[in-house]
Design a protein around this motif. Structure first.
Motif, PDB file in Angstrom:
ATOM      1  N   UNK A   7      -5.077  -1.777  17.165  1.00 25.33           N
ATOM      2  CA  UNK A   7      -5.990  -0.681  16.837  1.00 25.33           C
ATOM      3  C   UNK A   7      -5.239   0.596  16.483  1.00 25.33           C
ATOM      4  N   UNK A   8      -4.129   0.882  17.198  1.00 33.35           N
ATOM      5  CA  UNK A   8      -3.380   2.113  16.953  1.00 33.35           C
ATOM      6  C   UNK A   8      -2.727   2.122  15.577  1.00 33.35           C
ATOM      7  N   UNK A   9      -2.545   0.935  14.970  1.00 34.66           N
ATOM      8  CA  UNK A   9      -1.990   0.850  13.622  1.00 34.66           C
ATOM      9  C   UNK A   9      -3.108   0.880  12.588  1.00 34.66           C
ATOM     10  N   UNK A  19      -5.985   3.833   5.911  1.00 37.48           N
ATOM     11  CA  UNK A  19      -6.012   3.025   4.691  1.00 37.48           C
ATOM     12  C   UNK A  19      -4.622   2.804   4.106  1.00 37.48           C
ATOM     13  N   UNK A  20      -3.750   3.804   4.217  1.00 37.86           N
ATOM     14  CA  UNK A  20      -2.397   3.644   3.686  1.00 37.86           C
ATOM     15  C   UNK A  20      -1.636   2.539   4.404  1.00 37.86           C
ATOM     16  N   UNK A  21      -1.717   2.535   5.748  1.00 33.04           N
ATOM     17  CA  UNK A  21      -1.016   1.496   6.508  1.00 33.04           C
ATOM     18  C   UNK A  21      -1.615   0.124   6.252  1.00 33.04           C
ATOM     19  N   UNK A  22      -2.940   0.040   6.139  1.00 36.31           N
ATOM     20  CA  UNK A  22      -3.576  -1.246   5.851  1.00 36.31           C
ATOM     21  C   UNK A  22      -3.174  -1.756   4.470  1.00 36.31           C
ATOM     22  N   UNK A  23      -3.096  -0.847   3.505  1.00 36.56           N
ATOM     23  CA  UNK A  23      -2.684  -1.249   2.167  1.00 36.56           C
ATOM     24  C   UNK A  23      -1.261  -1.793   2.161  1.00 36.56           C
ATOM     25  N   UNK A  43      -6.415  -9.145  13.740  1.00 39.69           N
ATOM     26  CA  UNK A  43      -6.623  -7.710  13.545  1.00 39.69           C
ATOM     27  C   UNK A  43      -7.586  -7.124  14.562  1.00 39.69           C
ATOM     28  N   UNK A  44      -7.306  -5.914  14.964  1.00 33.67           N
ATOM     29  CA  UNK A  44      -8.233  -5.119  15.771  1.00 33.67           C
ATOM     30  C   UNK A  44      -8.875  -4.086  14.861  1.00 33.67           C
ATOM     31  N   UNK A  45      -9.718  -3.260  15.417  1.00 27.52           N
ATOM     32  CA  UNK A  45     -10.281  -2.147  14.664  1.00 27.52           C
ATOM     33  C   UNK A  45     -11.779  -2.176  14.463  1.00 27.52           C
ATOM     34  N   UNK A  46     -12.429  -3.317  14.736  1.00 24.10           N
ATOM     35  CA  UNK A  46     -13.867  -3.403  14.471  1.00 24.10           C
ATOM     36  C   UNK A  46     -14.660  -2.445  15.354  1.00 24.10           C
ATOM     37  N   UNK A 246       4.175  -0.915  13.032  1.00 25.47           N
ATOM     38  CA  UNK A 246       3.294  -1.158  11.901  1.00 25.47           C
ATOM     39  C   UNK A 246       3.131   0.066  11.029  1.00 25.47           C
ATOM     40  N   UNK A 247       3.767   1.169  11.417  1.00 25.29           N
ATOM     41  CA  UNK A 247       3.708   2.384  10.608  1.00 25.29           C
ATOM     42  C   UNK A 247       4.642   2.294   9.407  1.00 25.29           C
ATOM     43  N   UNK A 248       5.737   1.551   9.547  1.00 26.22           N
ATOM     44  CA  UNK A 248       6.654   1.353   8.428  1.00 26.22           C
ATOM     45  C   UNK A 248       6.008   0.433   7.395  1.00 26.22           C
TER      46      UNK A 248
END
Length: 712
Positions: A7-9, A19-23, A43-46, A246-248
């Motif tokens: 979730x934090x990513x 959106x940038x990290x997901x892309x 994936x988390x985030x829902x 996951x930020x990189x």
């Protein structure tokens, strides 16, 4: 491969989707598919996405009068999960569709893994999907989960998406599990603590009692504790695991390339040979201790160290050249650009030139302890402003191995400790230079005075050491400078453009005025462009007064530049006149032997053009008109300016031969080139006789403020 993104990513600090990290994640997974990897995403985030949607829906349908009665957040996680799951999957589907990748959704609960028939069906479905090059996207079905408490599952089979990813990796017999976090990996303590060390290889028998975990996830149920538990479970079932950031934008790719990113978990890690690692903090602390011993030496003793280094460079010239040739051969095999090869190559005479430069530093006036201000506060009470070292420097520099010698000698001359990180392309050259230099440092100081950082992965740890490192100097391109500035609280000395949202590197101009001596102009332009084309001060743009193109000398200059291999581009006017490709944009710094030519109306148009497109580094005017020259020198705001001379030398000397640690065009305490004076600061020293100063402390403070006006 099983990839788990937490979730934090997936979300930003405010709970909205990142959106940038997901892309970037989707692009990496696309790359993995193209390399024939079978990829499964967890994936988390829902819940977070659903909570955001319900919150804003409520706001949109609430009258202003009722806003004061609204509660801040929704407590019904199951409702949030139900609303957010569809939106999350729709987003993944949209992003993957743009990359010509097909994805599928698989929602599971613990019941799936308790029933053998369901487990078999799940395995068959996943195998079918990956054989069709479809990415299965897993998530726990929170909307119908039988979880009774936030951190407890009714069955105990899995508790969060971290443990779900570990369980899936085992059930599907994965070859690798990657858990993406919001930090670089597993630390020995909270990542925010500067004393915490990144653990590159987790050994259960060694680390399970040593680690102090920080807070749990800011939004999800997991956190580093959950990730470590999942990683240990999978690793001891025979599946290698890596926890990384996951930020990189490319860490998954780096993991598969064998790069040292994150923390590795493996069941046989305790059997691997132990490689002694000097952590970032230990290296920095050692450099500080050695610098203190260096400062305690007398001026002649510090001078002798530099003279010994110069002798050592000349004595080891053949060995240095052999290592440099090995770097060059590797770069050629890797098909590196010619500009990099030029920077990497130690040309004939270079070692002798470096030795002369070091001896020149040794023979200069002692820079430490110079008095630059003096006030008498009372009879016999003297306050002085005295130069002193900064402390410990971290310098990250490009593939220019001679830079290591320059930086190291400057650090020794100024009494500073030093940590160096050069580009991998020059690793053998850097290593031999470091060995030669440190071998000349006496034991009374210690060779830890200059530390060589060999892994890029050490940089994030070093950038956290604001209590030990005093200044970071990135000597390289704009991306390097910007990245470091965004990653540290330590003061950073580096060029990154001026008064512009566009970051510009070494965009240096030569302007040939209408009254210029064209023979002189020819000599200056050729020197500025070709004497050392890889240098930041080399000419990148040539401006010509509108009256000169009709002169035959101008045509000869253009022809000679082209004959000597300079690729020419033109502005709107010059491209038409010379029939060359038009340059766009003007602020571009070429990484090759190239130059942009443009024709301007007069000197004022030239000045405006330079201010709009230059980099505040080095510019030159060629003219016989003294008045025009003074206008140029007074109106152009640059760290170095020249009249009838080359940009390559108007910064105080030939960049190829003079020692400098960095080029900065910023109008701060020091400008291009940064040498000895830029690596020193000042301290106030008061010598008294026991007499009371009038107005006491306030009098001293007022005197200091009068001297400085601004605390540096």
């Amino acid at each position: 491969m099983v990839i788990m993104v937490g979730t934090a990513v997936v979300t930003r600090g405010d709970g909205r989707l990142a959106l940038g990290r997901l892309g970037a994640l989707c692009e990496q997974l696309k790359e993995l598919l193209s390399q024939d990897y079978e990829v499964i995403l967890v994936t988390s985030g829902a819940v977070g996405l659903g909570r955001q949607r319900l919150k804003y829906r409520r706001l949109a349908n609430t009258s202003f009068a009722d806003l004061q009665y609204l509660q801040g957040e929704f407590d019904d996680g199951k409702a949030c999960a139900s609303v957010g799951q569809g939106s999350l999957m729709a987003l993944y589907d949209t992003m993957f569709s743009q990359l010509d990748v097909t994805s599928s959704q698989l929602l599971v609960t613990d019941g799936v893994f308790r029933d053998e028939a369901f487990k078999k069906q799940l395995t068959d479905t996943v195998n079918s999907l990956v054989s069709l090059r479809v990415i299965p996207i897993f998530n726990e079905n929170d909307a119908v989960s039988t979880r009774r408490e936030p951190l407890m599952d009714s069955s105990g089979i899995f508790w969060d998406n971290d443990s779900l990813a570990g369980l899936l990796a085992q059930e599907l017999n994965a070859d690798l599990l990657v858990l993406l976090s919001d930090v670089e990996g597993l630390y020995s303590g909270p990542p925010s603590d500067p004393k915490s060390k990144l653990i590159h290889t987790y050994v259960k028998e060694k680390h399970q009692e040593e680690i102090t975990f920080g807070d749990k996830s800011r939004l999800g149920r997991g956190g580093m504790t959950a990730k470590v538990n999942a990683a240990v479970s999978a690793a001891y079932a025979g599946i290698p695991v890596v926890i990384t950031s996951g930020y990189a934008t490319d860490n998954i790719i780096k993991v598969l390339q064998g790069k040292r990113v994150g923390t590795v978990f493996h069941k046989d890690a305790h059997l691997w040979p132990v490689v002694k690692e000097v952590c970032a903090r230990e290296m920095a602390v050692a450099a500080r201790e050695c610098s203190t011993r260096l400062q305690a030496l007398g001026s002649q003793e510090r001078r002798k160290i530099l003279l010994d280094i110069a002798d050592a460079l000349e004595a080891n010239e053949s060995l240095i050249k052999a290592e440099n040739q090995a770097d060059i051969a590797a770069a050629i095999e890797a098909e590196k650009e010619k500009a990099l090869l030029s920077r990497l190559t130690l040309k004939p005479g270079k070692i002798s030139s470096l030795a002369r430069s070091v001896r020149k530093l040794a023979d200069m006036e002692e820079p430490i302890g110079l008095v630059s201000g003096r006030s008498e506060l009372a009879d016999g009470v003297i306050l002085e402003r005295v130069s002193c070292p900064l402390g410990v420097l971290l310098v990250v520099f490009e593939s220019r191995p001679d830079a290591l010698v320059q930086i190291a000698s400057l650090a020794i001359r100024t009494g500073n400790g030093l940590l160096l990180k050069g580009e991998t392309d020059a690793k053998r050259s850097n290593a031999i230079f470091h060995k030669v230099i440190t071998s000349a440092i006496p034991s009374v100081v210690g060779d830890d005075l200059i530390g060589l950082v060999t892994s890029r992965e050490e940089i994030p740890d070093l950038l956290k050491l604001e209590d030990v490192i005093d200044l970071v100097i990135p000597r390289g391109n704009k991306n390097l400078v910007s990245q470091i500035k965004e990653s540290t609280k330590i003061p950073v000395l580096g060029h990154a453009g001026k008064n512009s949202c566009i970051i510009k590197d070494g965009v240096c101009y030569v302007y040939i005025d209408k009254s210029a001596n064209l023979d002189m102009a020819r000599s200056i332009v050729l020197d500025a462009k070709l004497a050392y084309p890889a240098d930041s001060n080399a000419m990148k743009k040539l401006l010509i007064h509108k009256d000169l193109p009709s002169n035959g000398g101008f045509s000869e200059l253009v022809a000679e530049l082209q004959h000597k291999g300079v690729s020419l581009y033109g502005g709107p006017k010059a491209s038409t006149l010379l029939s060359i490709a038009e340059a766009s944009p003007f602020h571009l710094e070429y990484n090759k032997v190239a130059c942009t030519v443009e024709i301007v109306e007069d000197i004022f148009a030239a000045i405006d053009h330079i201010h709009q497109n230059g980099s505040a580094l080095s510019d030159s005017i060629v003219t016989e008109d003294r008045e025009a020259a003074e206008v140029f020198l007074s109106k152009v705001d640059r760290s170095a300016l020249c009249h009838n001379g080359s940009t390559i030398s108007c910064n105080g000397g030939s960049s190829e031969h003079d020692a400098k640690v960095e080029i900065t065009s910023k109008p701060i305490h020091i400008r291009d080139p940064v040498g000895v004076e830029g690596l020193l600061t000042t301290q106030w020293v008061m010598r008294g006789n026991g007499k009371k100063v009038v107005n006491g402390y306030k009098g001293i403070n007022h005197t200091i403020k009068q001297e400085l006006h601004l605390k540096a």
